[in-house]
Scaffold this motif. Sequence first.
Motif, PDB file in Angstrom:
ATOM      1  N   TRP A   5       0.862  -1.167   0.000  1.00 18.16           N
ATOM      2  CA  TRP A   5       0.000   0.000   0.000  1.00 18.16           C
ATOM      3  C   TRP A   5       0.903   1.223   0.000  1.00 18.16           C
ATOM      4  O   TRP A   5       1.852   1.300   0.780  1.00 18.16           O
ATOM      5  CB  TRP A   5      -0.914   0.022   1.219  1.00 18.16           C
ATOM      6  CG  TRP A   5      -1.899   1.144   1.188  1.00 18.16           C
ATOM      7  CD1 TRP A   5      -1.776   2.378   1.779  1.00 18.16           C
ATOM      8  CD2 TRP A   5      -3.148   1.169   0.496  1.00 18.16           C
ATOM      9  NE1 TRP A   5      -2.874   3.154   1.508  1.00 18.16           N
ATOM     10  CE2 TRP A   5      -3.743   2.447   0.717  1.00 18.16           C
ATOM     11  CE3 TRP A   5      -3.839   0.246  -0.286  1.00 18.16           C
ATOM     12  CZ2 TRP A   5      -4.964   2.808   0.194  1.00 18.16           C
ATOM     13  CZ3 TRP A   5      -5.064   0.599  -0.815  1.00 18.16           C
ATOM     14  CH2 TRP A   5      -5.618   1.867  -0.575  1.00 18.16           C
ATOM     15  N   GLN A   6       0.637   2.177  -0.901  1.00 19.36           N
ATOM     16  CA  GLN A   6       1.554   3.283  -1.119  1.00 19.36           C
ATOM     17  C   GLN A   6       0.862   4.627  -0.903  1.00 19.36           C
ATOM     18  O   GLN A   6      -0.346   4.764  -1.092  1.00 19.36           O
ATOM     19  CB  GLN A   6       2.101   3.248  -2.546  1.00 19.36           C
ATOM     20  CG  GLN A   6       2.788   1.971  -2.954  1.00 19.36           C
ATOM     21  CD  GLN A   6       3.210   1.999  -4.408  1.00 19.36           C
ATOM     22  OE1 GLN A   6       3.122   3.023  -5.089  1.00 19.36           O
ATOM     23  NE2 GLN A   6       3.682   0.870  -4.899  1.00 19.36           N
ATOM     24  N   ASP A  66      -0.385  14.072  -5.759  1.00 18.28           N
ATOM     25  CA  ASP A  66      -0.517  13.578  -4.385  1.00 18.28           C
ATOM     26  C   ASP A  66      -1.354  12.311  -4.484  1.00 18.28           C
ATOM     27  O   ASP A  66      -2.498  12.362  -4.934  1.00 18.28           O
ATOM     28  CB  ASP A  66      -1.201  14.633  -3.519  1.00 18.28           C
ATOM     29  CG  ASP A  66      -1.221  14.257  -2.048  1.00 18.28           C
ATOM     30  OD1 ASP A  66      -1.042  13.055  -1.741  1.00 18.28           O
ATOM     31  OD2 ASP A  66      -1.438  15.141  -1.203  1.00 18.28           O
ATOM     32  N   TYR A  67      -0.800  11.165  -4.092  1.00 16.54           N
ATOM     33  CA  TYR A  67      -1.486   9.903  -4.371  1.00 16.54           C
ATOM     34  C   TYR A  67      -1.501   8.988  -3.163  1.00 16.54           C
ATOM     35  O   TYR A  67      -0.692   9.117  -2.240  1.00 16.54           O
ATOM     36  CB  TYR A  67      -0.824   9.183  -5.551  1.00 16.54           C
ATOM     37  CG  TYR A  67       0.523   8.558  -5.215  1.00 16.54           C
ATOM     38  CD1 TYR A  67       0.622   7.212  -4.851  1.00 16.54           C
ATOM     39  CD2 TYR A  67       1.694   9.306  -5.258  1.00 16.54           C
ATOM     40  CE1 TYR A  67       1.850   6.639  -4.539  1.00 16.54           C
ATOM     41  CE2 TYR A  67       2.916   8.750  -4.948  1.00 16.54           C
ATOM     42  CZ  TYR A  67       2.993   7.412  -4.586  1.00 16.54           C
ATOM     43  OH  TYR A  67       4.203   6.845  -4.260  1.00 16.54           O
ATOM     44  N   GLU A  68      -2.421   8.036  -3.199  1.00 17.48           N
ATOM     45  CA  GLU A  68      -2.492   6.973  -2.212  1.00 17.48           C
ATOM     46  C   GLU A  68      -3.267   5.817  -2.833  1.00 17.48           C
ATOM     47  O   GLU A  68      -4.285   6.036  -3.501  1.00 17.48           O
ATOM     48  CB  GLU A  68      -3.180   7.423  -0.933  1.00 17.48           C
ATOM     49  CG  GLU A  68      -3.214   6.349   0.152  1.00 17.48           C
ATOM     50  CD  GLU A  68      -3.777   6.868   1.461  1.00 17.48           C
ATOM     51  OE1 GLU A  68      -3.696   6.150   2.472  1.00 17.48           O
ATOM     52  OE2 GLU A  68      -4.305   8.006   1.477  1.00 17.48           O
ATOM     53  N   GLY A  69      -2.795   4.593  -2.636  1.00 18.82           N
ATOM     54  CA  GLY A  69      -3.504   3.448  -3.200  1.00 18.82           C
ATOM     55  C   GLY A  69      -2.661   2.202  -3.194  1.00 18.82           C
ATOM     56  O   GLY A  69      -1.499   2.193  -2.782  1.00 18.82           O
ATOM     57  N   ARG A  70      -3.272   1.132  -3.681  1.00 16.36           N
ATOM     58  CA  ARG A  70      -2.597  -0.160  -3.747  1.00 16.36           C
ATOM     59  C   ARG A  70      -1.508  -0.146  -4.814  1.00 16.36           C
ATOM     60  O   ARG A  70      -1.694   0.367  -5.911  1.00 16.36           O
ATOM     61  CB  ARG A  70      -3.617  -1.254  -4.065  1.00 16.36           C
ATOM     62  CG  ARG A  70      -3.002  -2.632  -4.280  1.00 16.36           C
ATOM     63  CD  ARG A  70      -4.038  -3.680  -4.601  1.00 16.36           C
ATOM     64  NE  ARG A  70      -4.680  -3.516  -5.888  1.00 16.36           N
ATOM     65  CZ  ARG A  70      -4.154  -3.913  -7.055  1.00 16.36           C
ATOM     66  NH1 ARG A  70      -2.936  -4.444  -7.090  1.00 16.36           N
ATOM     67  NH2 ARG A  70      -4.834  -3.758  -8.181  1.00 16.36           N
ATOM     68  N   GLY A  71      -0.381  -0.728  -4.470  1.00 13.88           N
ATOM     69  CA  GLY A  71       0.660  -0.960  -5.454  1.00 13.88           C
ATOM     70  C   GLY A  71       0.397  -2.256  -6.196  1.00 13.88           C
ATOM     71  O   GLY A  71      -0.647  -2.898  -6.030  1.00 13.88           O
ATOM     72  N   SER A 112       4.419   7.623 -13.255  1.00 18.97           N
ATOM     73  CA  SER A 112       3.387   8.312 -12.501  1.00 18.97           C
ATOM     74  C   SER A 112       2.459   7.305 -11.848  1.00 18.97           C
ATOM     75  O   SER A 112       2.304   6.171 -12.351  1.00 18.97           O
ATOM     76  CB  SER A 112       2.579   9.224 -13.435  1.00 18.97           C
ATOM     77  OG  SER A 112       3.400  10.216 -14.018  1.00 18.97           O
ATOM     78  N   PRO A 113       1.829   7.644 -10.721  1.00 21.59           N
ATOM     79  CA  PRO A 113       0.917   6.708 -10.055  1.00 21.59           C
ATOM     80  C   PRO A 113      -0.199   6.235 -10.996  1.00 21.59           C
ATOM     81  O   PRO A 113      -0.765   7.017 -11.756  1.00 21.59           O
ATOM     82  CB  PRO A 113       0.348   7.545  -8.898  1.00 21.59           C
ATOM     83  CG  PRO A 113       1.397   8.568  -8.629  1.00 21.59           C
ATOM     84  CD  PRO A 113       1.990   8.902  -9.962  1.00 21.59           C
ATOM     85  N   GLY A 114      -0.478   4.934 -10.933  1.00 22.88           N
ATOM     86  CA  GLY A 114      -1.549   4.347 -11.720  1.00 22.88           C
ATOM     87  C   GLY A 114      -1.179   3.968 -13.132  1.00 22.88           C
ATOM     88  O   GLY A 114      -1.971   3.318 -13.822  1.00 22.88           O
TER      89      GLY A 114
END
Length: 248
Positions: A75-76, A84-89, A126-128
């Motif tokens: 989890w990141q 600004d991100y948050e979520g499952r890796g 980039s995230p995602g």
Amino acid sequence: MAFLACAGPAVAGPWVQAKGHGQIIVKYEDIRSDRGFDPNGDLADLPAERRDVSLGVFSEYGLTDRLTLQFKGDWQSGEDAFVDYEGRGPLEVGVTWQAWRDEHTAVSLYAGYADGGEGRNAGYASPGVGDSDWEVRASVGRSFGSSERLRTSGAFVDLQAARRMRQGLPSETRLDATAGARFGSDWMILGQAFGGQADDGGPRWLSIEASAVREFGDWSLQAGWRQAVVGRETPAGGGPVVALWRRF
């Protein structure tokens, strides 16, 4: 070989788990950078500090004495000048087959599949960004006896080469290395290097990590520092790593 049985994540490649045995490792990383490597490999200031935090789980279980099932995920959260991100890796499941082993040396092959998440599916992306990956990996390890000159009660080296075939991101070639030495019955020092390059002259990276491991029976506590030392189109991040291991 009793030394190797307690060596933790370093033995996840060449030395598989015995049938019915396994381990779980929970690891926390807090990597920050205010500079990055440009396309020429030179260091340059970032527009703002970048921070990437992850809480990950790695587990493996011996299906047979030569076949080990592995799982890892995290989890990141993090931020930089643009996001600004948050979520499952990424979630990855795979199998390691021990192709050959004698008293001191082991050779293994790994194949795994990863499903991309909302976090950073690659350190330079980039995230995602990134969908799913396949990885094949070859590992060779060598153990050594005690050394009075170095005051160690055992040591090992582990070299790994991998090919990661990605969807949504460029495929990669990776090279990893680990060296470990045990001091007394409860302490171990690890030195690790993680390197790789994306296809078509894309991002390149090399990070080193030094850590100490203290054992408490079936539990172990690891603490260390990871630092990017060479790269191209990647952040020059560094920060603490802390892990808790449980063998069963």
